[in-house]
Design a protein around this motif. Sequence first.
Motif: not given
Length: 274
Positions: A8-36
Amino acid sequence: MLLQTEKLKHTDSGLFFLLAGPCVIEGENMALNIAETIVKITDRLHIPYVFKGSYRKANRSRIDSFTGIGDEKALKILRKVGETFNIPVVTDIHSAEEARMAAEYADILQIPAFLSRQTDLLVAAAETGRVVNIKKGQFLSPGAMKFAVQKVIDAGNKKVAITERGTTFGYQDLLVDFRGIPEMKSFGYPVILDVTHSLQQPNQTSGVTGGMPQLIETIARAGIATGADGLFMETHPEPEKAKSDGANMLRLDLLEGLLVRLTAIRETINKFDK
């Protein structure tokens, strides 16, 4: 309070952390594009970020519902996302046998809400040494989650988080009792609010779960105001085309604006808490 993972980066920011992405992995390009996209946003806002993607969806209303592209293929994509962007990844597991397999690819193992009382599953997840994120059962009180947490601790793992995802209200609705966030925080472990799943409308006659995505910001703001350590959101470039849970997802191009506003709320709260 943050998840206990070194990536985890930015752990000293004092903010909330975020878990986010697609419900299910549908394909590699989709996952990488969302993550980017999300990495760029969270880096700008100094929000610690975990990529979320299920390698398989075991809890489906109908047998013909999409469950995944194959376990090994999806897990390899999850690992590639983590390695490409140097971020932790989280995925669901559904049985004790899956725990060790998923732990080879993911930093955080998530226990689905319907399985939050399954002792064998909790113990198996704990024994991998990975962070264990337990979703609160739709049928459980916040106070009852201390027993699920204790199972993981008793199995030798103190890297635990709890996720609120709404409580069953009638047959086709969920409600979030925000009193539960400070109650579960009193256990001494991070508490996450699953914003999008809290807005599901299950048990529809069509066999496809509904949702109320128009209330995502309302629920997220309330979670930040009541002290959630982290937020969980499923997001997709085109929710209407998502192969799972599209009815309650956040459209990806709306994420940055939402996070900007949520960050402002948390920063204001932090000023008054000093």
